[in-house]
Design a protein around this motif. Structure first.
Motif: not given
Length: 206
Positions: A10, A12, A147-148, A152
């Motif tokens: 990922r 993010r 979307d966290f 992250d």
């Protein structure tokens, strides 16, 4: 047999503006579409700041004891949780001055566990991890950070370690040092972050 945990890549990262929104929610302010403020959550705010500034794993953060923090040397002694076959792999994680000041205030007058989320018993550790991961997801949603996840934050912290420069422009930490800070036994993890310094590598070859 046991299936290997799939390592999902990922990218993010938390932006400064998103970080401000999260802090405001945890301070009890109304943010974005929130109809009413939440109660201030100082322990969650300190946990959030700790993970974002160091890259500690969630369990390493909420099980932190006051005596593991060395304010004189600016280091946190972490009991690593991802060693070979579950073997504990201790490491030292540096604190930037801003985090050290916040953590010093937070730990003032405390002994033992720095956070109130876990009761200290091994059988409650898994439940505490799930509870906190869920709280973080709900927190980020309320703050308008889509979307966290809590993991992250660790990625954001690692990027920040890679991008940290001394006043003279040199990188503060080498790849190997960051590998140790993050508690990685597999050096291949570093390759994910090589692009953060790729531009400078290119310039140095010209």
């Amino acid at each position: 047999g046991l299936k290997a945990k799939k390592d999902v890549e990922r990218n993010r990262r938390l932006s400064p503006e998103e970080e401000q929104r999260v802090v405001r929610v945890l301070n009890g302010e109304v943010v974005g579409d929130m109809s009413a403020p939440e109660d201030p959550a100082p322990a969650m705010l300190m946990l959030f700041r700790l993970i974002l500034a160091t890259g500690l794993r969630l369990q390493e953060a909420y099980t932190l004891r006051v005596e593991q923090v060395d304010f004189a040397r600016g280091l946190i002694a972490v009991d690593g949780s991802k060693g070979h076959r579950g073997v504990i792999k201790p490491r030292s994680v540096p604190m930037l001055p801003s985090l050290a000041a916040q953590l010093r205030d937070w730990c003032q007058g405390k002994s033992g566990l720095a956070f109130p989320f876990w009761d200290g018993t091994p059988e409650k550790r898994r439940r505490t991890s799930v509870m906190l991961a869920t709280r973080f997801i709900k927190l980020f949603a309320r703050a308008g950070v889509p979307d966290f996840t809590e993991h992250d934050l660790r990625h954001s912290a690692c990027c920040a370690w890679f991008e940290l420069r001394a006043p003279d422009g040199r990188w503060v930490f080498s790849d190997v040092e960051i590998c140790k800070i993050m508690g990685w036994s597999n050096y291949a993890m570093i390759l994910r972050y090589a692009s953060l310094r790729g531009e400078d590598l290119y310039e140095s070859q010209e």
